[in-house]
Write a protein that holds these residues in place. Structure first.
Motif, PDB file in Angstrom:
ATOM      1  N   ASP A  17       0.774  -1.050   0.037  1.00  0.00           N
ATOM      2  CA  ASP A  17       0.043   0.004   0.156  1.00  0.00           C
ATOM      3  C   ASP A  17       0.923   1.170  -0.093  1.00  0.00           C
ATOM      4  OD1 ASP A  17      -1.469   2.276   0.821  1.00  0.00           O
ATOM      5  OD2 ASP A  17      -2.634   1.363   2.231  1.00  0.00           O
ATOM      6  N   PRO A  18       0.886   2.078  -0.920  1.00  0.00           N
ATOM      7  CA  PRO A  18       1.815   3.213  -1.222  1.00  0.00           C
ATOM      8  C   PRO A  18       1.799   4.168  -0.076  1.00  0.00           C
ATOM      9  CG  PRO A  18       0.268   3.115  -3.128  1.00  0.00           C
ATOM     10  CD  PRO A  18       0.188   1.911  -2.363  1.00  0.00           C
ATOM     11  N   LEU A  19       0.395   4.368   0.275  1.00  0.00           N
ATOM     12  CA  LEU A  19       0.151   5.534   1.265  1.00  0.00           C
ATOM     13  C   LEU A  19       0.865   4.910   2.559  1.00  0.00           C
ATOM     14  CD1 LEU A  19      -3.437   6.824   0.693  1.00  0.00           C
ATOM     15  CD2 LEU A  19      -1.188   8.133   1.042  1.00  0.00           C
ATOM     16  N   ALA A  20       0.447   3.549   3.005  1.00  0.00           N
ATOM     17  CA  ALA A  20       1.124   3.322   4.185  1.00  0.00           C
ATOM     18  C   ALA A  20       2.663   2.981   4.335  1.00  0.00           C
ATOM     19  CB  ALA A  20       0.229   1.963   4.571  1.00  0.00           C
ATOM     20  N   LEU A  21       3.120   2.463   3.071  1.00  0.00           N
ATOM     21  CA  LEU A  21       4.734   2.406   3.213  1.00  0.00           C
ATOM     22  C   LEU A  21       5.373   3.781   3.384  1.00  0.00           C
ATOM     23  CD1 LEU A  21       6.866   0.593   2.870  1.00  0.00           C
ATOM     24  CD2 LEU A  21       6.558   0.557   0.343  1.00  0.00           C
ATOM     25  N   SER A  22       5.010   4.694   2.432  1.00  0.00           N
ATOM     26  CA  SER A  22       5.765   5.736   2.392  1.00  0.00           C
ATOM     27  C   SER A  22       5.399   6.572   3.836  1.00  0.00           C
ATOM     28  CB  SER A  22       5.137   6.869   1.404  1.00  0.00           C
ATOM     29  OG  SER A  22       3.794   7.123   1.170  1.00  0.00           O
ATOM     30  N   ARG A  23       4.395   6.464   4.292  1.00  0.00           N
ATOM     31  CA  ARG A  23       4.156   7.059   5.738  1.00  0.00           C
ATOM     32  C   ARG A  23       5.009   6.516   6.766  1.00  0.00           C
ATOM     33  NH1 ARG A  23      -0.783   5.372   6.497  1.00  0.00           N
ATOM     34  NH2 ARG A  23      -2.009   7.076   5.294  1.00  0.00           N
ATOM     35  N   LYS A  24       5.057   5.248   6.893  1.00  0.00           N
ATOM     36  CA  LYS A  24       5.888   4.570   7.874  1.00  0.00           C
ATOM     37  C   LYS A  24       7.434   4.758   7.706  1.00  0.00           C
ATOM     38  CE  LYS A  24       7.362   0.025   9.522  1.00  0.00           C
ATOM     39  NZ  LYS A  24       8.680   0.233   9.570  1.00  0.00           N
ATOM     40  N   GLN A  25       7.770   4.927   6.024  1.00  0.00           N
ATOM     41  CA  GLN A  25       9.235   5.328   5.799  1.00  0.00           C
ATOM     42  C   GLN A  25       9.415   6.734   6.093  1.00  0.00           C
ATOM     43  OE1 GLN A  25       8.805   5.041   1.809  1.00  0.00           O
ATOM     44  NE2 GLN A  25       9.846   2.952   1.607  1.00  0.00           N
ATOM     45  N   LEU A  26       8.337   7.567   6.300  1.00  0.00           N
ATOM     46  CA  LEU A  26       8.719   8.847   6.640  1.00  0.00           C
ATOM     47  C   LEU A  26       8.878   8.793   8.279  1.00  0.00           C
ATOM     48  CD1 LEU A  26       8.519  12.070   6.019  1.00  0.00           C
ATOM     49  CD2 LEU A  26       6.152  11.940   6.458  1.00  0.00           C
ATOM     50  N   ALA A  27       7.945   8.385   8.839  1.00  0.00           N
ATOM     51  CA  ALA A  27       7.986   8.428  10.473  1.00  0.00           C
ATOM     52  C   ALA A  27       9.158   7.603  11.007  1.00  0.00           C
ATOM     53  CB  ALA A  27       6.832   7.610  10.951  1.00  0.00           C
ATOM     54  N   ASP A  28       9.832   6.606  10.279  1.00  0.00           N
ATOM     55  CA  ASP A  28      11.052   6.135  10.699  1.00  0.00           C
ATOM     56  C   ASP A  28      12.191   6.889  10.510  1.00  0.00           C
ATOM     57  OD1 ASP A  28       9.702   3.945  11.374  1.00  0.00           O
ATOM     58  OD2 ASP A  28      10.270   2.550   9.505  1.00  0.00           O
ATOM     59  N   ALA A  29      12.248   7.773   9.390  1.00  0.00           N
ATOM     60  CA  ALA A  29      13.300   8.546   9.205  1.00  0.00           C
ATOM     61  C   ALA A  29      13.504   9.905  10.049  1.00  0.00           C
ATOM     62  CB  ALA A  29      13.343   9.052   7.538  1.00  0.00           C
ATOM     63  N   ALA A  30      12.217  10.341  10.192  1.00  0.00           N
ATOM     64  CA  ALA A  30      11.927  11.668  11.152  1.00  0.00           C
ATOM     65  C   ALA A  30      12.214  11.183  12.297  1.00  0.00           C
ATOM     66  CB  ALA A  30      10.537  12.249  10.841  1.00  0.00           C
ATOM     67  N   GLY A  31      12.334  10.096  12.895  1.00  0.00           N
ATOM     68  CA  GLY A  31      12.601   9.584  14.261  1.00  0.00           C
ATOM     69  C   GLY A  31      14.106   9.503  14.588  1.00  0.00           C
ATOM     70  N   LYS A  32      14.980   9.499  13.361  1.00  0.00           N
ATOM     71  CA  LYS A  32      16.376   9.640  13.493  1.00  0.00           C
ATOM     72  C   LYS A  32      16.846  10.890  13.526  1.00  0.00           C
ATOM     73  CE  LYS A  32      18.735   6.604  11.415  1.00  0.00           C
ATOM     74  NZ  LYS A  32      19.382   5.560  10.392  1.00  0.00           N
ATOM     75  N   LYS A  33      18.085  11.159  14.293  1.00  0.00           N
ATOM     76  CA  LYS A  33      18.791  12.459  14.178  1.00  0.00           C
ATOM     77  C   LYS A  33      19.540  12.602  13.151  1.00  0.00           C
ATOM     78  CE  LYS A  33      19.426  12.732  19.209  1.00  0.00           C
ATOM     79  NZ  LYS A  33      20.130  12.584  20.474  1.00  0.00           N
ATOM     80  N   TYR A  34      19.659  14.011  12.567  1.00  0.00           N
ATOM     81  CA  TYR A  34      20.438  13.985  11.317  1.00  0.00           C
ATOM     82  C   TYR A  34      21.700  13.706  11.271  1.00  0.00           C
ATOM     83  CZ  TYR A  34      22.292  16.490   7.198  1.00  0.00           C
ATOM     84  OH  TYR A  34      22.830  16.798   6.184  1.00  0.00           O
ATOM     85  N   PRO A  35      22.459  13.938  12.135  1.00  0.00           N
ATOM     86  CA  PRO A  35      24.029  13.031  12.132  1.00  0.00           C
ATOM     87  C   PRO A  35      23.845  11.574  11.694  1.00  0.00           C
ATOM     88  CG  PRO A  35      24.041  14.857  14.072  1.00  0.00           C
ATOM     89  CD  PRO A  35      22.464  14.513  13.450  1.00  0.00           C
ATOM     90  N   ASP A  36      23.126  11.012  12.374  1.00  0.00           N
ATOM     91  CA  ASP A  36      22.692   9.383  12.239  1.00  0.00           C
ATOM     92  C   ASP A  36      22.368   9.206  10.696  1.00  0.00           C
ATOM     93  OD1 ASP A  36      23.803   8.899  14.727  1.00  0.00           O
ATOM     94  OD2 ASP A  36      21.605   9.090  15.566  1.00  0.00           O
ATOM     95  N   LEU A  37      21.220  10.110  10.152  1.00  0.00           N
ATOM     96  CA  LEU A  37      20.665   9.901   8.824  1.00  0.00           C
ATOM     97  C   LEU A  37      21.937  10.012   7.822  1.00  0.00           C
ATOM     98  CD1 LEU A  37      17.755  12.046   9.202  1.00  0.00           C
ATOM     99  CD2 LEU A  37      17.733   9.518   8.710  1.00  0.00           C
ATOM    100  N   LEU A  38      22.860  11.097   8.215  1.00  0.00           N
ATOM    101  CA  LEU A  38      23.715  11.256   6.991  1.00  0.00           C
ATOM    102  C   LEU A  38      24.911  10.120   7.401  1.00  0.00           C
ATOM    103  CD1 LEU A  38      25.246  13.218   5.259  1.00  0.00           C
ATOM    104  CD2 LEU A  38      26.334  14.387   7.162  1.00  0.00           C
ATOM    105  N   LYS A  39      25.413   9.982   8.541  1.00  0.00           N
ATOM    106  CA  LYS A  39      26.414   8.911   8.795  1.00  0.00           C
ATOM    107  C   LYS A  39      26.151   7.384   8.168  1.00  0.00           C
ATOM    108  CE  LYS A  39      26.565   6.736  12.535  1.00  0.00           C
ATOM    109  NZ  LYS A  39      26.691   6.554  14.038  1.00  0.00           N
TER     110      LYS A  39
END
Length: 813
Positions: free
Chosen positions: A301-323
């Motif tokens: 389900d594209p809505l559910a999947l992209s929503r989950k991806q967004l929530a997971d990414a937004a829950g990380k700190k920027y230095p960790d995302l970049l690293k």
């Protein structure tokens, strides 16, 4: 710069008009160009070069798509413009396609094929062409019916600025991060943009070195079939169905994937609110912008999947995302390192370096290194396990009807895309290609039976995400059936490099066998020679002067490329059958048929390799396809070391084609580099690399056909690797001959390379000085035996898996 951009733009526009593509694309470009002009700032100062020479960089924003910089995680891509008051990131998701899997056949195909063969054997080429076009090939769909489409735009709008100091935008290939930086009234602003393969998200970080200075609006845009609405005060969701934008289309044009994309902004300090379809940030110290997207092509389900991806990414700190992003990118990217010297040239912006070459400047060795690294970067960014194979434009395509639908051409283009993966130590990136070829089989079986009454499977010259395999279009490109067999050679190549027996048995051999089953039924005896030939078929996509008086024809029996591909397919399948110890009777059938094939390589009276069995004269001596030299590259059938007479004929063929104005497209020039590498002529390789930069490279280093096609980037990257290391001779027999620096040009006097792979599972490291090898080492990953050749010297090695071997070379030349 103006001359280069104008020229590329005019060629692009002309090509788009000729092919009937892109009214929406032209309007989109006009829209962006207008806004860029209206919001342009005066640029003052001279930004300094980035610290890393492994960087594309510029002192002005992109003025069109051909200057924007690509980012990607294998699935989710973006083109970064770097505007000051208006920033665009044009978005792509690799499965965003219109169309569907359909049947599209004309009736009575086998009878038509039989009649057309009889006509050609009798010399009636014109009659056969008319018959195949009218009674056999399906008409081409209107452009944009089954097509890859852009997802949309992320648009960031900032306060208009009159003067901007020390502007720089760049793309760091080692980190896979694009950056935009500039100074206004003593405040330094920075944007960092990347597409993370770890977190499946595009991240934009916007910051300033003084508090409260970050303010902007963010919006998602898509012109067609999009429902866009706010989600709370910090988010936007865009969803819809990808459909054809063609007014008069076939029913399948109304089909396509369901998609969804999410935008979220998280400011540090300040505020964010949703207003009039935009997210408005004010008074922030910095802000993070997240984009996720998905379709239902893979079953989610594209809505559910992209929503989950967004929530997971937004829950990380920027230095960790970049690293995490950089670490995963460098896991692949840092496997290979090339150094040709000339690093001082990297102090100039990339576009200025291209301009200098266009004006007749000396070869830019570091630009060659940068281009090679850019090719590897593009592969890592566009083709990862679980994603779609790279199409004509890789991952990055603009508009809703991109040129040639940004589809999968299997008459050279997708094959060229993946030539580099094994030699450049990116085996994982090959996997989407294998998935795509396997996806052709269901439709391909139906095509084989319905159109030809043959066993096995087959496909036409082009396909799409749905795996449609029927034949359509014009005789000159549409009547061709050896594309899948050509693609299958890369399954054999994967085995030669990896030694993965499970892959060979479970994935490669079933496809080899089914493709062979088609040709066992399809081949026919030429009544004049008694030899087996394919046909009726084209030699992509060329024409000849027909003996029956037709000024231009394209269909014949047994053209060189077909015979070469079939000979190679039978050989690889026979060898695989022997390795796996299965299907002995079928193996013998292939051996018998192979012995009866018309010669795969024939040399004409003028000393050139014949493109057609009958020695017909080509209508376009400068044609971009040089199909009859398939045996030289990518195949192993012509080689200076094993077939010197054929190699001499191949050289004469290339020289004649170039003297007539050939290699006019980027990908054709890239193929020419590979040809000269196989002929061991490094100076000619370097000459054609220079021509590629001058004639077929856009300001952002993407290849231009025209318009943009990514195959030239990938093909030239493969060619550079081929100049430094070859291992195709005797590889089929199990003990490859590894040739070190086989086509080193004089201009590459000093240098080093490490991490390139040779068949047999060997990782190579080389250094050279004054054109002579000074050190060489070999890491054996499989414990195979090999021969190693440098110049006139050759040694045989029996190796152990995991051990490195220093090779004896002449020191201090």
């Amino acid at each position: 710069m103006d001359k280069r951009i104008l020229g590329a733009g005019l060629v692009l526009l002309t090509t788009v008009q000729v092919w009937g593509y892109g009214e929406a694309k032209r309007k989109l470009n006009d829209y962006r160009a207008k806004l860029i002009t209206e919001s342009a700032s005066e640029l003052i100062g001279q930004a300094t070069a980035p610290e890393s020479v492994d960087t594309l960089w510029y002192r002005q924003p992109a003025r069109n798509w051909n200057e924007a910089l690509p980012i990607g995680n294998g699935r989710l891509g973006g083109m970064v413009y770097g505007g000051i008051s208006r920033e665009w990131i044009q978005l792509n998701e690799d499965s965003l396609w219109s169309g569907a899997a359909i049947d599209y056949y004309k009736p009575n195909g086998p009878a038509v094929i039989k009649q057309a063969r009889e006509m050609i054997f009798a010399g009636n080429y014109a009659g056969a062409e008319k018959l195949i076009q009218s009674k056999f090939l399906s008409p081409r769909f209107p452009s944009g019916t089954h097509t890859y489409q852009m997802l949309g735009d992320l648009e960031l709008t900032f306060q208009p600025l009159e003067k901007v100091k020390n502007y720089r935008r760049d793309l760091d290939l080692d980190q896979a991060v694009a950056r935009v930086q500039y100074e206004v009234d003593g405040v330094n602003y920075l944007r960092e943009i990347f597409s993370s393969p770890v977190d499946e998200v595009i991240v934009v970080r916007i910051s300033a070195d003084q508090p409260g200075k970050v303010a902007f609006d963010a919006a998602l845009q898509r012109k067609f079939h999009a429902d866009i609405k706010a989600v709370g005060n910090d988010g936007i969701v865009m969803s819809g169905k990808c459909q054809s934008t063609v007014k008069k289309t076939r029913p399948s044009g109304a089909e396509g994937v369901q998609y969804a994309a999410h935008l979220k902004v998280i400011p540090q300090g300040g505020s964010v609110k949703a207003e009039n379809g935009k997210l408005k940030v004010a008074g922030a110290d910095s802000a993070l912008v997240f984009i996720t997207a998905a379709t239902d092509f893979r079953g989610a389900d594209p809505l559910a999947l992209s929503r989950k991806q967004l929530a997971d990414a937004a829950g990380k700190k920027y230095p960790d995302l970049l690293k995490d992003h950089v670490a995963e990118h460098q896991r692949l990217y840092r496997r290979v390192k090339l150094d040709l010297g000339g690093d001082d040239a990297a102090q100039r912006p990339t576009d200025e370096r291209l301009d200098a070459l266009e004006e007749g400047g000396a070869p830019d060795l570091q630009l060659t290194t940068l281009y090679f690294n850019f090719g590897r970067y593009l592969m890592i960014s566009s083709s990862r396990p679980g994603g779609m194979a790279t199409n004509l434009q890789g991952l990055w395509a603009e508009g809703y009807k991109p040129p040639w639908n940004a589809d999968y051409h299997i008459n050279i283009n997708i094959q060229m895309n993946y030539w580099m993966t094994q030699p450049c130590n990116l085996a994982e990136c090959h996997e989407p290609f294998f998935d795509f070829i396997e996806s052709l089989v269901p439709s391909g079986r139906k095509t084989a039976r319905t159109l030809f009454d043959c066993d096995g499977f087959v496909a036409g010259h082009t396909s799409d995400i749905w795996g449609n395999a029927w034949l359509f279009g014009n005789n000159r490109y549409g009547m061709w059936v050896t594309g899948p067999a050509w693609c299958i050679r890369q399954f054999w190549e994967y085995w030669l490099f990896s030694g993965d027996r499970t892959f060979l048995e479970e994935r490669a051999y079933p496809l080899m066998k089914e493709s062979c089953e088609f040709f066992v039924d399809f081949l026919v005896e030429d009544p004049k020679t008694g030899k087996l030939v394919s046909g009726p078929t084209t030699s992509p996509e060329n024409n000849f002067k027909a003996p029956d008086g037709a000024k231009k024809a394209c269909l014949s029996m047994g053209p060189a490329m077909d015979q070469q591909i079939i000979y190679e397919l039978f050989t690889h399948t026979i060898l695989t059958s022997e390795i796996l110890n299965k299907d002995e009777a079928f193996r013998q059938t292939l051996k018998d048929l192979r012995s009866r094939l018309a010669d795969p390589v024939k040399v004409g009276a003028d000393g050139r390799v014949l493109e057609w069995q009958e020695g017909l004269v080509e209508v376009m001596p400068d044609h971009r396809h040089i199909s009859h030299l398939y045996a030289l590259h990518p195949s192993w059938q012509i080689s200076p070391g094993t077939t010197p007479e054929w190699a001499a004929a191949a050289r004469k063929t290339i020289d004649h084609r170039l003297a007539s104005g050939g290699a006019g497209t980027g990908w054709s020039r890239a193929w020419t580099i590979n040809f000269f590498a196989r002929l061991l002529d490094g100076d000619k390789c370097a000459e054609n690399i220079q021509a590629l930069f001058v004639k077929s490279t856009l300001p952002n280093l993407l290849d231009v056909h025209p318009p943009f096609q990514i195959d030239g980037n990938f093909g030239a990257t493969a060619g550079i690797a081929e100049m430094l290391l070859q291992s195709h001779e005797e590889a089929n027999e199990g003990t490859p001959t590894i040739v070190l620096l086989p086509a080193l040009p004089k201009v590459w006097a000093d240098g080093s390379v490490k991490g390139l792979m040779a068949r047999g599972g060997f990782e190579i490291e080389l250094t050279w000085k004054n054109g002579a090898l000074t050190s060489a080492s070999l890491l054996s990953k499989r414990g195979s035996s090999c021969r190693v050749r440098y110049g006139e010297k050759e040694i045989t090695l029996k190796t152990e898996a995991g051990k490195s071997y220093d090779l004896p070379v002449r020191k201090n030349p």
